[in-house]
Write a protein that holds these residues in place. Structure first.
Motif, PDB file in Angstrom:
ATOM      1  N   ALA A  59       1.292  13.951 -12.173  1.00 48.01           N
ATOM      2  CA  ALA A  59       2.171  14.421 -11.099  1.00 48.01           C
ATOM      3  C   ALA A  59       2.541  15.890 -11.302  1.00 48.01           C
ATOM      4  O   ALA A  59       2.609  16.669 -10.340  1.00 48.01           O
ATOM      5  N   ILE A  60       2.762  16.286 -12.554  1.00 47.17           N
ATOM      6  CA  ILE A  60       3.080  17.687 -12.861  1.00 47.17           C
ATOM      7  C   ILE A  60       1.895  18.582 -12.521  1.00 47.17           C
ATOM      8  O   ILE A  60       2.057  19.691 -12.002  1.00 47.17           O
ATOM      9  N   CYS A  61       0.679  18.101 -12.804  1.00 47.18           N
ATOM     10  CA  CYS A  61      -0.530  18.844 -12.459  1.00 47.18           C
ATOM     11  C   CYS A  61      -0.599  19.102 -10.957  1.00 47.18           C
ATOM     12  O   CYS A  61      -0.827  20.232 -10.511  1.00 47.18           O
ATOM     13  N   LEU A  62      -0.384  18.052 -10.171  1.00 48.70           N
ATOM     14  CA  LEU A  62      -0.437  18.181  -8.711  1.00 48.70           C
ATOM     15  C   LEU A  62       0.670  19.099  -8.198  1.00 48.70           C
ATOM     16  O   LEU A  62       0.449  19.897  -7.281  1.00 48.70           O
ATOM     17  N   ALA A  63       1.851  18.998  -8.794  1.00 51.16           N
ATOM     18  CA  ALA A  63       2.967  19.850  -8.387  1.00 51.16           C
ATOM     19  C   ALA A  63       2.687  21.314  -8.720  1.00 51.16           C
ATOM     20  O   ALA A  63       3.018  22.220  -7.938  1.00 51.16           O
ATOM     21  N   THR A  64       2.037  21.550  -9.861  1.00 48.19           N
ATOM     22  CA  THR A  64       1.707  22.931 -10.261  1.00 48.19           C
ATOM     23  C   THR A  64       0.747  23.572  -9.270  1.00 48.19           C
ATOM     24  O   THR A  64       0.953  24.703  -8.812  1.00 48.19           O
ATOM     25  N   GLY A  65      -0.313  22.851  -8.920  1.00 45.46           N
ATOM     26  CA  GLY A  65      -1.273  23.381  -7.959  1.00 45.46           C
ATOM     27  C   GLY A  65      -0.647  23.622  -6.601  1.00 45.46           C
ATOM     28  O   GLY A  65      -0.900  24.643  -5.952  1.00 45.46           O
ATOM     29  N   THR A  66       0.195  22.685  -6.164  1.00 48.53           N
ATOM     30  CA  THR A  66       0.873  22.827  -4.876  1.00 48.53           C
ATOM     31  C   THR A  66       1.771  24.053  -4.875  1.00 48.53           C
ATOM     32  O   THR A  66       1.811  24.816  -3.900  1.00 48.53           O
ATOM     33  N   LEU A  67       2.497  24.273  -5.973  1.00 52.12           N
ATOM     34  CA  LEU A  67       3.383  25.434  -6.078  1.00 52.12           C
ATOM     35  C   LEU A  67       2.577  26.733  -6.047  1.00 52.12           C
ATOM     36  O   LEU A  67       2.977  27.711  -5.389  1.00 52.12           O
ATOM     37  N   CYS A  68       1.439  26.760  -6.734  1.00 54.81           N
ATOM     38  CA  CYS A  68       0.586  27.959  -6.726  1.00 54.81           C
ATOM     39  C   CYS A  68       0.128  28.284  -5.302  1.00 54.81           C
ATOM     40  O   CYS A  68       0.156  29.443  -4.874  1.00 54.81           O
ATOM     41  N   GLY A  69      -0.289  27.261  -4.570  1.00 53.26           N
ATOM     42  CA  GLY A  69      -0.712  27.475  -3.192  1.00 53.26           C
ATOM     43  C   GLY A  69       0.431  27.920  -2.302  1.00 53.26           C
ATOM     44  O   GLY A  69       0.261  28.790  -1.434  1.00 53.26           O
ATOM     45  N   LEU A  70       1.600  27.337  -2.520  1.00 55.52           N
ATOM     46  CA  LEU A  70       2.782  27.713  -1.734  1.00 55.52           C
ATOM     47  C   LEU A  70       3.148  29.178  -1.975  1.00 55.52           C
ATOM     48  O   LEU A  70       3.480  29.908  -1.027  1.00 55.52           O
ATOM     49  N   ILE A  71       3.082  29.612  -3.218  1.00 51.82           N
ATOM     50  CA  ILE A  71       3.380  31.009  -3.542  1.00 51.82           C
ATOM     51  C   ILE A  71       2.417  31.941  -2.810  1.00 51.82           C
ATOM     52  O   ILE A  71       2.814  32.959  -2.220  1.00 51.82           O
ATOM     53  N   ASN A  72       1.123  31.585  -2.816  1.00 51.48           N
ATOM     54  CA  ASN A  72       0.144  32.388  -2.080  1.00 51.48           C
ATOM     55  C   ASN A  72       0.526  32.496  -0.606  1.00 51.48           C
ATOM     56  O   ASN A  72       0.527  33.579  -0.020  1.00 51.48           O
ATOM     57  N   GLY A  73       0.814  31.335  -0.001  1.00 51.66           N
ATOM     58  CA  GLY A  73       1.130  31.310   1.417  1.00 51.66           C
ATOM     59  C   GLY A  73       2.375  32.097   1.765  1.00 51.66           C
ATOM     60  O   GLY A  73       2.411  32.827   2.767  1.00 51.66           O
ATOM     61  N   LEU A  74       3.398  31.979   0.933  1.00 54.82           N
ATOM     62  CA  LEU A  74       4.654  32.685   1.205  1.00 54.82           C
ATOM     63  C   LEU A  74       4.484  34.197   1.101  1.00 54.82           C
ATOM     64  O   LEU A  74       5.003  34.954   1.931  1.00 54.82           O
TER      65      LEU A  74
END
Length: 270
Positions: A59-74
């Motif tokens: 779950a931490i792995c998935l959350a890390t990737g999601t956060l990285c993508g969110l940072i890019n988008g923002l």
């Protein structure tokens, strides 16, 4: 049987191809996906070896990737003077750098035995990774071609300014797509780490080039607004089996790069 077995060798990166299709349909690009894979994998491994249960580490792995993508988008949507290629080139370096800070040149693994099922397991003779990819491809295909969200993606790729004035929430959709790309990069990290049995900060180097090549070979226009998910899925298997087949006959890796590059240029010209 050989066809089924070969798919396990290249389908891990195929999960990123699905959301990357959306990104390129927008006329953007994300070259940070390989570093997102590495960082997600490293954080998962370090978490597990620090005593976190494997299920929570996933779950931490998935959350890390999601956060990285969110940072890019923002960043891309908040600072419009910065192009997606500049932003994701920067985060590509940053994410990989963080992975090196965490593990340096060390490897981390010792995962539980059941975790290897993700990369090597099968159900009724069909690799689990192939089953999950097929499900993911259907979901992304329906999202792109059968929903309002997908129609808005095409509209934004054709004319982002007109889309904004017509009431489409351009920034929200773009942020969502980059976040999805980060999440699917983390899914790739799960399967890649499962197949390898361990991880290092330098895993997945070059994945971003393969992923973009698959999308472009699949007929998606780099100018945005044109392309279909079916073409990219076909390109995944063309490039995947091309690499696999040429590897079986001992074609040098350098020659393989030339062949794929030539194929890509030919597809674009056609």
């Amino acid at each position: 049987k050989q066809f089924v077995g070969a798919t396990s060798t290249f389908l891990d990166k195929a999960f990123i191809v699905l959301p990357m299709t959306f990104v390129i349909l927008l006329g953007d690009i994300d070259i940070s996906v390989a570093s997102t894979v590495a960082l997600s994998s490293v954080i998962m491994a370090v978490s597990y070896n620090a005593g976190v249960p494997m299920e929570l580490a996933i779950a931490i792995c998935l959350a890390t990737g999601t956060l990285c993508g969110l940072i890019n988008g923002l960043i891309i949507t908040r600072f419009k003077e910065l192009s997606a290629v500049i932003v994701t080139l920067s985060t590509n370096i940053i994410y990989r750098g963080i992975a090196y800070i965490i593990l340096e040149d060390q490897a981390s693994g010792k995962f539980p035995d059941w975790y290897s099922f993700l990369g090597w397991g099968d159900i009724a003779g069909i690799p689990f990774i192939l089953i999950l990819f097929a499900i993911s491809a259907v979901v992304f295909g329906v999202l792109l071609h059968k929903t309002t969200f997908g129609r808005r993606v095409y509209a934004m790729g054709n004319n982002p300014l007109a889309s904004r004035f017509s009431g489409i929430k351009v920034d929200k959709i773009k942020t969502t797509i980059f976040t999805m790309t980060g999440f699917m990069a983390a899914v790739t990290a799960l399967f890649l780490t499962s197949r390898m049995g361990s991880t290092r900060p330098n895993v997945a180097i070059g994945y971003e080039l393969d992923v973009i090549a698959m999308v472009v070979l699949g007929g998606v226009s780099t100018a945005g607004g044109k392309g279909r998910i079916g073409g990219t899925i076909l390109a995944i298997f063309i490039i995947g089996f091309l690499r696999y087949g040429l590897g079986l006959v001992n074609v040098p890796s350098q020659a393989l790069l030339i062949i794929i590059g030539t194929l890509l240029i030919g597809a674009i010209l056609i």
